[in-house]
Structure formats: structure tokens, C-alpha cells
Write a protein that holds these residues in place. Structure first.
Motif, PDB file in Angstrom:
ATOM      1  N   SER A  61       0.831  -1.210   0.000  1.00  0.00           N
ATOM      2  CA  SER A  61       0.000   0.000   0.000  1.00  0.00           C
ATOM      3  C   SER A  61       0.864   1.257   0.000  1.00  0.00           C
ATOM      4  CB  SER A  61      -0.936   0.001   1.213  1.00  0.00           C
ATOM      5  OG  SER A  61      -0.194  -0.098   2.419  1.00  0.00           O
ATOM      6  N   THR A  87       4.029   0.367  -5.026  1.00  0.00           N
ATOM      7  CA  THR A  87       2.581   0.472  -4.893  1.00  0.00           C
ATOM      8  C   THR A  87       1.929   0.103  -6.222  1.00  0.00           C
ATOM      9  OG1 THR A  87       2.505   2.771  -5.622  1.00  0.00           O
ATOM     10  CG2 THR A  87       2.899   2.373  -3.263  1.00  0.00           C
ATOM     11  N   PRO A  88       0.634  -0.175  -6.210  1.00  0.00           N
ATOM     12  CA  PRO A  88      -0.033  -0.453  -7.494  1.00  0.00           C
ATOM     13  C   PRO A  88       0.152   0.670  -8.505  1.00  0.00           C
ATOM     14  CG  PRO A  88      -1.442  -1.105  -5.674  1.00  0.00           C
ATOM     15  CD  PRO A  88      -0.266  -0.393  -5.066  1.00  0.00           C
ATOM     16  N   GLU A  89       0.141   1.909  -8.045  1.00  0.00           N
ATOM     17  CA  GLU A  89       0.308   3.039  -8.964  1.00  0.00           C
ATOM     18  C   GLU A  89       1.713   3.067  -9.558  1.00  0.00           C
ATOM     19  OE1 GLU A  89      -3.089   3.540  -6.432  1.00  0.00           O
ATOM     20  OE2 GLU A  89      -0.983   3.210  -5.911  1.00  0.00           O
ATOM     21  N   ALA A  97       1.956   0.298 -12.072  1.00  0.00           N
ATOM     22  CA  ALA A  97       1.242   0.685 -13.296  1.00  0.00           C
ATOM     23  C   ALA A  97       2.083   1.644 -14.137  1.00  0.00           C
ATOM     24  CB  ALA A  97      -0.096   1.332 -12.933  1.00  0.00           C
ATOM     25  N   ASP A  98       2.784   2.570 -13.489  1.00  0.00           N
ATOM     26  CA  ASP A  98       3.675   3.474 -14.231  1.00  0.00           C
ATOM     27  C   ASP A  98       4.744   2.666 -14.976  1.00  0.00           C
ATOM     28  OD1 ASP A  98       2.296   5.652 -13.235  1.00  0.00           O
ATOM     29  OD2 ASP A  98       3.765   6.081 -11.652  1.00  0.00           O
ATOM     30  N   HIS A 116      -5.156  -6.041  -5.830  1.00  0.00           N
ATOM     31  CA  HIS A 116      -4.582  -4.710  -5.617  1.00  0.00           C
ATOM     32  C   HIS A 116      -4.079  -4.025  -6.885  1.00  0.00           C
ATOM     33  CE1 HIS A 116      -4.968  -5.591  -1.393  1.00  0.00           C
ATOM     34  NE2 HIS A 116      -4.172  -6.649  -1.498  1.00  0.00           N
ATOM     35  N   LEU A 117      -3.510  -4.796  -7.817  1.00  0.00           N
ATOM     36  CA  LEU A 117      -2.958  -4.170  -9.014  1.00  0.00           C
ATOM     37  C   LEU A 117      -3.988  -4.031 -10.126  1.00  0.00           C
ATOM     38  CD1 LEU A 117      -0.561  -3.017 -10.582  1.00  0.00           C
ATOM     39  CD2 LEU A 117       0.099  -5.375 -11.161  1.00  0.00           C
ATOM     40  N   VAL A 122      -6.259  -0.829 -10.395  1.00  0.00           N
ATOM     41  CA  VAL A 122      -5.553   0.370 -10.868  1.00  0.00           C
ATOM     42  C   VAL A 122      -5.300   0.277 -12.368  1.00  0.00           C
ATOM     43  CG1 VAL A 122      -3.396   1.683 -10.675  1.00  0.00           C
ATOM     44  CG2 VAL A 122      -4.503   0.784  -8.617  1.00  0.00           C
ATOM     45  N   ALA A 138      -8.456   0.985 -14.317  1.00  0.00           N
ATOM     46  CA  ALA A 138      -8.782   2.411 -14.332  1.00  0.00           C
ATOM     47  C   ALA A 138      -7.975   3.162 -15.388  1.00  0.00           C
ATOM     48  CB  ALA A 138      -8.520   3.018 -12.952  1.00  0.00           C
ATOM     49  N   ARG A 139      -6.799   2.645 -15.733  1.00  0.00           N
ATOM     50  CA  ARG A 139      -5.959   3.276 -16.762  1.00  0.00           C
ATOM     51  C   ARG A 139      -6.168   2.663 -18.147  1.00  0.00           C
ATOM     52  NH1 ARG A 139       0.018   4.698 -14.315  1.00  0.00           N
ATOM     53  NH2 ARG A 139      -0.604   5.099 -12.145  1.00  0.00           N
TER      54      ARG A 139
END
Length: 465
Positions: free
Chosen positions: A287, A371-373, A376-377, A407-408, A411, A414-415
Motif C-alpha cells: 500500500s 505500490t499499485p500506482e 502501473a507506471d 490490488h494491481l 488500478v 482504471a488506466r
């Protein structure tokens, strides 16, 4: 919004696949690989997360590749024991509705006539969810398991592979024409024999008369995956594969590799979009970044460096157990390490590669912690480099996949990087939206759809048809 990535769970019907030593982790259930419940639970988790496929690796022999023997492979469970991935795929068909099932099978291990029927059966029962990872097998032990004294020479293996796929293409694509199955009890009978043909294959290794014993399955030919990295292997993939598995050290390296291989695809007369690129990666998700790295350090306490060395050394044909892992690679002047040493040093400016660096980076360079964000990057960077999908390796199973699903994936959705729901159709239709279930265009399999008719006529002329 971006084009979505393809996500495959990269697994093996064995104790330990990529991250050796972690089978000892108390949260790892991979040692239950002999039980169907382990796999059905995992498959349902993957479907809940809308994974595209379960991609099953395999071996058909283990060489004496570490400290002169196999002891480390047994001690660490490195691809040994290993069960048949095709049979596992069959067992999972009824436990899943949408998940693709990709399995590895070597040209060494099964006669193409028998293999073609097995794949058609699986494709029928799964409504078209089967993929085949084509391998040629370099293992000395594998060669001896199947009656050879030594492995077949490199380029000859790919000549063998060319004939092997020619046989199965003729069976899948050319033996039964569309419309051959009538299923008409009142008038036409079950099948029209004039639309079913012997293939009359006579080659260097195989003589197969036919016809194919299975009627055409939803995809006819399964989705084809191949991961050759040599010149001959890449040329084979450019001609035949619909997906290739790469393990590049950086997105920049992936960009170079993708562009080079796509040029090979065009040179083979195919469209560059005919080949998907799957990058091997794994994830440690938290997280917060601090939590993710804490989890990573806790996992690393179980890692077996000796196990990693045994795996990598076996694949490279080098016994790392007899070398000093702390010495620079350059000290040994081993030809087979030059390319990978260059990749490592380009990805780590200012560092001279040690043997231990190569051993660990084969597994750990593909691990993303964050983190998941943040993950994702990173995945956006891989996608920008030309990667179409990810083969997700586990550290604990099913825990690594559960973390991705819970968790991943939200995200990524959403992208626009992950699918929200499964599209209708076969595995091929889902991987290549807008295309039909069967192979099209310049793929070499398509040229056999009516070739078999000519072969059947030739056989009839000799009195054997």
C-alpha cells in the motif's frame, strides 16, 4: 486510455519455477502442485482477476548442470519433479469458463500425429481456449530420454521444428474442409467424406498419411507461442509464432528487441501486428513503497542463490557451482555469457558484471517492487517500448497472483491497461480483437487448407488412397 495489456500467469506443474527457495515460505502452497484443488483454486483466482491465460512451462529432462550433478535440482525442487502440463490443462477446462490454457510441448516428446489429435481434443473441450508453446529442447538428458545419444545440432533442431509444424498444420488446417461435418441423420450422415482428406506427408523425419482423426476444433490451430532467441529461433518465431516470450532487462532493451523481431516478421511476409510480445515480470505490491520493500526483504530471506545459479547455469550450459560467484564475468571469458553481460552492464552503468549478478538478475531484474500506482507506471513504460503483454511470475502461489488480482488489477483497469470483462470468442479472438478464430493472412498454416486435397489425390493414384 491505453490499449490493454495481455496478462498470463506464468507457472509450472512443479515445486519451484523461477524464484527458487521460496517453496519453503510458509505462505507458499506451490508444494501442493500434485493436487487438483491447488490448480482449480488458482485458475478461479485468475479468472476472477480477468487474466487472459495460464501459461505452463515444462521440461522433459534435467541435465547434471550444477557441481557436476543433479543434487541441487532435487534439493531445491528446481523443475523436478514436474508433471505434464497438457494433462493439467485438460483437468482445468471444466473448472474454468474463460481462462486461456497455454502449455509447453517439445517437438522431441510427442509424434505430431498424436499431438495434433490431443490439441484438437483440448481445443474442442475448452471451446477454443488452447495455446501451444513450441520448444525444441537443448537438454542432453532430454535427448537421451527419447532415444538420442546427444541433442540434435542447433540449426537442425529448427529444421526438425519446421517439419513438425508442417505436419500438424496439414492435419489441423488441411485434412477436414469447412462443412465436412454434416451431423444430418435424416439425409447426409454425420460427415461428408469428399471433404475429408489424407495429408500424405513424406518428409525427412515423418511419414503421416492421415486423415486427421479429429474434426476441426474452434481454432483449428491453437494459438502459437515460441521464444527462440538465436538467429534460427527468431526466424522460426517470425514465420510461425503469434506470441513470443521475452525477458528483457529494461524497457529500452525491449524496444530494440521488439523492433528487430518485428522486422523479421515483415521479412517472413507477415504483418508486424501478427506477433505479440510477452515480457516476463513479477511484482511485490504494498500500500506504500516502504511496505512493498519490507515485503520484498521478507521474501528474499527464503531465496536460494544456489538454486538460482543451478537454474541459470543449466540454461546457459555453464556449471556456476564450480566458479567463484563474486568474480567478474570477464575473468572467465565464457563466450555464452557475453551477450547477457552486455545487457546487464548497459542496464547498470558503471558496474562490471559478476557471476552472481547474472545469476540473480535473470530472476530479479524482472521484479517490480512498489505500490499499485508505481507498478502501473512501470507497465506503461514497458508498453511504450512495444510490449503487448506480461507473463506474471509468482514468488508465492497463489499469494503473488491474489495480490495482483486484488490490488494491481483495479488500478490497471482504471488506466485502460487491463480488461474489465472477458470478450466473447476463442483465445485467438480475445488476443487479436477483430480477427476470426482461425489463422488468417500470410501465416504458413493457411497454405495447407486445400493442399491436403492434392495429397489425397496423389495417394489415390498410387492405389493407397
Amino acid at each position: 486510455m491505453r490499449k490493454r495489456l495481455v496478462f498470463n500467469a506464468f507457472e509450472m506443474n512443479a515445486v519451484s519455477h523461477v524464484y527458487h527457495g521460496l517453496w519453503r515460505h510458509p505462505a507458499n502452497r506451490q508444494t501442493s502442485f500434485n493436487t487438483l484443488a491447488f490448480w482449480t483454486d488458482l485458475a478461479r483466482t485468475l479468472e476472477r482477476g480477468r487474466f487472459d491465460a495460464l501459461f505452463l512451462a515444462d521440461v522433459v529432462g534435467i541435465d547434471k548442470g550444477h557441481n557436476g550433478g543433479r543434487d541441487t535440482y532435487f534439493k531445491e525442487g528446481i523443475h523436478l519433479p514436474a508433471n505434464d502440463p497438457a494433462i493439467l490443462s485438460a483437468a482445468l477446462i471444466g473448472a474454468t469458463s474463460n481462462l486461456g490454457l497455454m502449455f509447453t510441448s517439445s517437438i522431441l516428446q510427442s509424434h505430431p500425429f498424436d499431438f495434433a489429435r490431443r490439441v484438437s481434443t483440448l481445443d474442442h473441450l475448452s471451446d477454443g481456449r488452447i495455446g501451444w508453446n513450441i520448444v525444441t529442447t537443448t537438454s542432453r538428458n532430454a535427448a537421451r530420454n527419447f532415444g538420442f545419444d546427444e541433442p540434435v545440432a542447433h540449426d537442425e533442431r529448427y529444421a526438425w521444428a519446421d517439419e513438425y509444424v508442417e505436419v500438424v498444420y496439414k492435419l489441423w488446417e488441411g485434412s477436414w474442409e469447412d462443412g465436412a461435418v454434416l451431423n444430418d441423420p435424416a439425409a447426409g450422415g454425420y460427415a461428408n467424406s469428399s471433404l475429408i482428406h489424407e495429408i500424405g506427408h513424406r518428409g525427412q523425419r515423418y511419414r503421416v498419411e492421415g486423415p486427421h482423426l479429429s474434426s476441426p476444433s474452434p481454432q483449428r490451430t491453437p494459438v502459437l507461442i515460441q521464444a527462440g532467441s538465436s538467429k534460427a529461433g527468431r526466424a522460426f518465431a517470425a514465420r510461425n509464432a503469434e506470441a513470443t516470450f521475452v525477458v528483457c532487462l529494461t524497457p529500452e532493451a525491449a524496444r530494440v528487441a521488439v523492433n528487430e523481431i518485428r522486422r523479421d516478421v515483415v521479412a517472413a511476409g507477415r504483418d508486424p501486428s501478427d506477433l505479440l510480445f510477452f515480457q516476463g515480470l513479477s511484482f511485490v505490491i504494498g500500500s506504500t513503497e516502504e511496505e512493498a520493500w519490507r515485503k520484498s526483504r521478507a521474501l528474499d530471506e527464503y531465496v536460494s542463490t544456489d538454486g538460482l545459479a543451478a537454474h541459470v547455469g543449466r540454461d546457459l550450459g555453464i556449471d556456476f557451482g564450480r566458479l567463484d560467484p563474486e568474480r567478474p564475468v570477464a575473468d572467465y571469458a565464457i563466450e555464452g555469457l557475453r551477450g547477457f553481460t552486455q545487457f546487464f552492464e548497459e542496464a547498470n552503468p558503471g558496474r562490471k558484471a559478476r557471476l552472481i549478478d547474472l545469476v540473480t538478475s535473470m530472476s530479479y531484474n524482472g521484479r517490480i517492487v512498489g505500490t499499485p500506482e508505481q507498478i502501473a507506471d512501470s507497465l506503461e513504460a514497458w508498453q511504450d517500448a512495444g510490449i503487448d503483454g506480461i507473463n506474471v511470475a509468482y514468488q508465492t502461489a497463489p499469494g503473488s497472483f491474489v495480490d495482483v488480482v486484488d490490488h494491481l488489477m483495479p488500478v490497471l483497469r482504471a488506466r485502460g491497461l487491463a480488461q474489465i470483462e472477458y470478450a466473447p470468442g476463442t483465445l485467438r479472438e480475445r488476443l487479436f480483437p477483430g480477427r476470426p478464430a482461425t489463422l488468417q493472412g500470410a501465416h504458413p498454416a493457411t497454405r495447407y487448407r486445400r493442399v491436403a486435397e492434392n495429397a489425397s489425390a496423389a495417394l489415390a493414384a498410387t492405389g493407397r488412397g
